[in-house]
Structures are given as C-alpha cells and as structure tokens.
Design an enzyme around this catalytic site. Structure first.
Site, mmCIF file in Angstrom:
data_model
loop_
_atom_site.group_PDB
_atom_site.id
_atom_site.type_symbol
_atom_site.label_atom_id
_atom_site.label_comp_id
_atom_site.label_asym_id
_atom_site.label_seq_id
_atom_site.Cartn_x
_atom_site.Cartn_y
_atom_site.Cartn_z
ATOM 1 N N TRP A 34 41.686 98.939 73.271
ATOM 2 C CA TRP A 34 40.513 99.610 73.836
ATOM 3 C C TRP A 34 39.249 98.838 73.464
ATOM 4 O O TRP A 34 39.142 98.344 72.332
ATOM 5 C CB TRP A 34 40.396 101.026 73.278
ATOM 6 C CG TRP A 34 40.946 102.104 74.160
ATOM 7 C CD1 TRP A 34 40.220 102.946 74.956
ATOM 8 C CD2 TRP A 34 42.312 102.506 74.327
ATOM 9 N NE1 TRP A 34 41.062 103.826 75.611
ATOM 10 C CE2 TRP A 34 42.354 103.579 75.241
ATOM 11 C CE3 TRP A 34 43.527 102.048 73.813
ATOM 12 C CZ2 TRP A 34 43.534 104.201 75.637
ATOM 13 C CZ3 TRP A 34 44.706 102.661 74.198
ATOM 14 C CH2 TRP A 34 44.692 103.731 75.104
ATOM 15 N N TYR A 82 51.732 106.515 77.234
ATOM 16 C CA TYR A 82 50.336 106.770 77.625
ATOM 17 C C TYR A 82 50.214 106.959 79.129
ATOM 18 O O TYR A 82 50.797 106.216 79.910
ATOM 19 C CB TYR A 82 49.437 105.599 77.195
ATOM 20 C CG TYR A 82 47.967 105.896 77.396
ATOM 21 C CD1 TYR A 82 47.266 106.615 76.443
ATOM 22 C CD2 TYR A 82 47.288 105.466 78.540
ATOM 23 C CE1 TYR A 82 45.912 106.920 76.622
ATOM 24 C CE2 TYR A 82 45.944 105.760 78.728
ATOM 25 C CZ TYR A 82 45.261 106.481 77.763
ATOM 26 O OH TYR A 82 43.927 106.775 77.942
ATOM 27 N N GLY A 168 33.092 107.053 76.314
ATOM 28 C CA GLY A 168 33.803 107.131 75.036
ATOM 29 C C GLY A 168 33.871 108.549 74.494
ATOM 30 O O GLY A 168 34.646 108.845 73.604
ATOM 31 N N ASP A 170 34.919 111.527 75.897
ATOM 32 C CA ASP A 170 35.616 111.905 77.126
ATOM 33 C C ASP A 170 35.397 113.304 77.701
ATOM 34 O O ASP A 170 35.114 113.470 78.863
ATOM 35 C CB ASP A 170 37.116 111.747 76.917
ATOM 36 C CG ASP A 170 37.484 110.354 76.446
ATOM 37 O OD1 ASP A 170 36.594 109.507 76.347
ATOM 38 O OD2 ASP A 170 38.674 110.130 76.201
ATOM 39 N N GLU A 402 41.707 110.901 63.695
ATOM 40 C CA GLU A 402 40.836 110.501 64.807
ATOM 41 C C GLU A 402 39.545 111.326 64.804
ATOM 42 O O GLU A 402 38.457 110.799 65.005
ATOM 43 C CB GLU A 402 41.617 110.716 66.123
ATOM 44 C CG GLU A 402 40.944 110.189 67.369
ATOM 45 C CD GLU A 402 41.781 110.463 68.625
ATOM 46 O OE1 GLU A 402 42.842 111.136 68.521
ATOM 47 O OE2 GLU A 402 41.372 110.013 69.717
HETATM 48 C C1 9WN Z 1 40.627 107.328 77.077
HETATM 49 C C2 9WN Z 1 40.962 105.046 72.051
HETATM 50 C C3 9WN Z 1 40.111 105.951 72.909
HETATM 51 C C4 9WN Z 1 38.642 105.951 72.467
HETATM 52 C C5 9WN Z 1 37.846 107.035 73.180
HETATM 53 C C6 9WN Z 1 38.564 108.366 72.969
HETATM 54 C C7 9WN Z 1 39.986 108.293 73.508
HETATM 55 C C8 9WN Z 1 41.119 107.780 75.702
HETATM 56 C C9 9WN Z 1 42.079 108.946 75.899
HETATM 57 O O1 9WN Z 1 40.680 107.266 72.834
HETATM 58 O O2 9WN Z 1 39.954 108.101 74.921
HETATM 59 O O3 9WN Z 1 39.848 106.176 76.935
HETATM 60 O O4 9WN Z 1 43.165 108.706 76.413
HETATM 61 O O5 9WN Z 1 41.744 110.084 75.557
HETATM 62 O O6 9WN Z 1 37.848 109.398 73.544
HETATM 63 O O7 9WN Z 1 36.524 107.074 72.686
HETATM 64 O O8 9WN Z 1 38.070 104.704 72.720
HETATM 65 O O9 9WN Z 1 40.774 105.349 70.701
#
Ligand code: 9WN
Length: 435
Positions: A34, A82, A168, A170, A402
């Site tokens: 990411w 995912y 970021g 979400d 997280e």
């Molecule tokens: C979608 C990876 C990412 C972070 C984001 C967080 C979460 C993803 C998800 O995880 O988002 O990008 O699938 O929920 O919100 O800030 O970069 O850690």
C-alpha cells in the site's frame, strides 16, 4: 520495556517484509503493498536497516505510471485473502498505467516526499542516502506534477480525491452525506476482510457497494482523470491529503537544495506551495468550528465535521499561530478529556462517533505520529508529549494493532486493539516516535 517493544516492532516489520522487496501492512488482511503504508514503513526500517527502507521506497516507485501517478495498492502477488483484487480494479485500462505491475487505479496520501527527507535526517551515512534520493526524487516530483496538473480542475492549488480509499480514512462519517446522494446497485461479492476481522470493526456491505460503484464509473472511462472529475459522485478536497502534499513539497524543496541545481523544480515547487497554502487557509479553514474541514467538490459544499484529519495541517506548517491555537483548543476540548486517549479519528462529541469502528472513532498511530510532530513544531510540547505517551501506552498495553479504542474505560473490560494485529505502520512509527 521500551527495548522489548522495539524488538517486537522490528520483528513485526521483518516478518511482514516480503521477498519481492516490499512490506505488507499485515498478514492475511492486507497481502499487498500500500502506498502510504510503504512510506511510514520505510521510516521504521530507516532506524535499523536503511537498505530495507530504500528497497521499500524503490519497489513502490517502480510501480509508478507513465503519467507520474503512483497507485494505492500494488498487487505484487495473487492472493485470495483480499477483496477487491486486481481483477476488479483492472489498472491496465488506463493507457499510461504500468503494465509490469497490476495495481488499483486510485492513489493515497502523498507521503513520499517527506519520507525521503526523514530518511535523510535519520541516516548515519548521509552520502549514501543522498545518492539514493538523487536517483529517486524526480519520480516523487513527477507524482506531484501529476496531482497539480490532473487533480485540480479549478486551478486552486487544492487537489481532489475521487474515492474514499484515496483518503486513507476509508469509512469516516465524513463521507456519510455523500453516500446519501448515491444509490449504487447491490453488488454480489464475497468480502474477505470480514472473515478475518470482527465485522463490527469494519465497513458494512452496503458501504462497499458505494466503494465499488465509484470504481466502476472510473473504469467505464478507463480511469481518465478528466472524466472522473466530471462524473465521479465522490470528489473531495481533503485537508489530510493536501497537507501531506504540502509537507512533501516542502521536503522536496529542502532536498533539491541539498542536492544542488534543479532551480526550475525548486521554483515550480515554491509556486505550488504558495498557492496551495493560501487556498488551504481560505477554503478549508472553518473559523466557526475552529478546525480544518473537507470540501465536497462534486456537490459544492463544505463537509462541516471535525476529525483527526482536521489537525493534520499542523504537521505541514499550514496554520498561522492563531489558527494553530484555535484548532488545538478544539482538539483538546472535543477529543482531549482525561477519560480519552488522543486522538480519536472522529469527533467524540458527534452522534456519528463510534469508538470501535475503523475510521469512525478509533485512534490510529499514523495520525498520532503526524500530530506529535506538528504540535512540537508549533511549540505545544506538553500536548505533543501526551500524544506520544498515549500512543506508546496503547501499544504497550495491547500490542501493535491497526487501531484502538480511544475510551480509557474500554480497557477495564477488554484488553485488545482492533483490526489487524502485528500491523506494520504501528510498529514502524513507534520506532520513529521513540527515537
Ligand atoms: C483499503 C492498508 C490500508 C490503509 C488504509 C486503511 C485500510 C484498505 C482496506 O488499509 O484500507 O485501502 O481494505 O480497508 O484504511 O488507510 O492504507 O493498511
């Protein structure tokens, strides 16, 4: 205590580092690279393994598109843990996408400029890191050029995001009123995240319908920026995203000056910087709320809520001294009670606040990290120290999760954080905070 935690943090980063030269945010839940995670992760590595820090950045920059765009996820491998993966996003639709790396067609906050500068500051062997920066900084510059030329249709110096995943943050309640303007189809899909994490800590399926629908609209137009600006139901000027851009502009100006030459790029960055800062304070500062806010460009109206993003401009030196005093007062009044850990991701006094649900209230270490440095820059050392000790207390109490419940009383009955465990940026930024 600190040493044990540091060792644990390093172990998490080492274990999440992959053979392909990048670090996953956490096992199972997030099996790819990411964008903004990578920047934060590189800072953690920089404290004890600069080669890995450089590799992390280099791998991400290798996935850059021909137009300067850097995607939010790079799908280095196939994974069935995912959703939505490469088959849904189809980055190959864009004529200038990087055909070597399947990715998403959206981006994330531009953290790479200030990450490079931080790596230089941390480095013991400055010459070595400067050489790396010389080889890579133009890619970050091209990324900013992309933002200013493709993501600012009204030429304001403020760039838009076209998807909540680009922010970021979400599922923030900030977006609820935008979802109310949309009526997406009900998609048939199998969520993977909710098999791994308690669904009450993640966005709902109906929210995912909105997220997928925006991507479908962009895909119908091959991710064309102009079409997205015309048609995306989600088009927002985000203070967090724009503050990251401004902080990274500043970092690049500093780095180009150290490198020498590059007068044209420095001049361009300074021009962007002046325009962005002026517009930011004019358009995104809400004096009545005493906070920076988001602006809904699609529906031409301010999104008048306070979130942790509202304080991120401190990190980029955007507020005047008076504005800084005002927003810090807002933060301490609404978010800073003795019964709370700083800093909740959404206004705890608002009815949309939820202390357990992802970006609707929990504490996130990356926002705290920004806040800590921003507060210090403005001379609010005591509050900065509280942000730091709240962060380290949470991490040592329950581990490198997280996100975390901001209510201190929650820990009387449960002893855990939320979302993924052994989370890379929580580990990486801990290593930076304590140094
Ligand atoms: C979608 C990876 C990412 C972070 C984001 C967080 C979460 C993803 C998800 O995880 O988002 O990008 O699938 O929920 O919100 O800030 O970069 O850690």
């Amino acid at each position: 205590m600190t040493t044990d935690l540091s060792q644990e943090a390093r172990q998490i980063l080492n274990e999440n580092f992959q053979n392909g030269g990048y670090t996953i945010p956490c096992k199972g839940l997030y099996p790819f690279q990411w964008k903004w995670d990578s920047g934060f992760i590189a800072l953690g590595f920089a404290h004890y393994d600069m080669e890995k820090a450089k590799t992390e950045m280099k791998t991400l920059l290798d996935a850059q598109w021909e137009n300067g765009f850097i995607p939010h996820i790079v799908f280095h491998v196939n994974s069935d843990t995912y959703f939505p993966g490469p088959d849904f996003h189809q980055s190959e639709l864009h004529p200038l996408s990087n055909k070597n790396y399947p990715s998403t067609g959206m981006t994330q906050p531009p953290v790479l400029g200030f990450t490079l500068e931080k790596m230089y500051q941390i480095a013991e062997d400055k010459a070595d890191v400067l050489q790396f920066i010389k080889e890579n900084i133009d890619k970050v510059y091209d990324n900013h050029h992309y933002f200013y030329t493709k993501r600012d249709p009204q030429n304001e110096g403020l760039v838009y995001i076209y998807h909540n995943w680009e922010s970021g943050t979400d599922n923030s309640p900030l977006w609820d009123d935008i979802w109310a303007t949309m009526n997406p189809p009900t998609y048939t899909f199998v969520r993977k995240d909710t098999k791994l994490i308690d669904p009450s800590e993640r966005p709902s399926n109906r929210e995912y319908d909105h997220y997928l629908h925006i991507i479908d609209i962009a895909k119908e137009h091959n991710y064309d920026d102009q079409k997205i600006a015309e048609l995306s139901p989600f088009l927002v000027q985000d203070p967090l995203f724009n503050a990251m851009l401004i902080k990274s502009n500043e970092a690049m100006i500093n780095l180009y000056k150290i490198i020498g030459g590059n007068e044209d790029k420095i001049a361009q960055l300074e021009q962007w910087q002046a325009k962005s800062k002026a517009s930011f304070n004019k358009k995104l500062y809400d004096a009545e709320l005493g906070a920076y806010i988001h602006y809904d460009l699609r529906n031409e109206k301010p999104i008048r809520f306070v979130s942790s993003s509202s304080f991120s401009p401190l990190f980029a030196g955007i507020p005047s001294k008076e504005q800084a005093a005002t927003i810090i007062n807002t933060m301490m009044t609404k978010f800073g009670g003795d019964d709370m850990y700083l800093c909740a991701s959404f206004d705890p006094t608002n009815e949309r606040f939820n202390p357990k649900k992802y970006w609707r209230g929990p504490v996130w270490i990356n926002l705290n990290w920004m806040l800590y440095f921003g507060l210090k820059d403005y001379g609010y050392n005591e509050i900065a120290e509280r942000v730091k000790s709240d962060s380290t207390e949470l991490l040592s109490k329950v581990g490198f999760y997280e996100y975390f419940n901001p209510l201190k009383s929650a820990y009387d009955t449960e002893n855990k954080g939320y979302g993924g465990g052994n989370f890379s940026w929580s580990a990486a930024l801990y290593l930076d905070l304590i140094n």
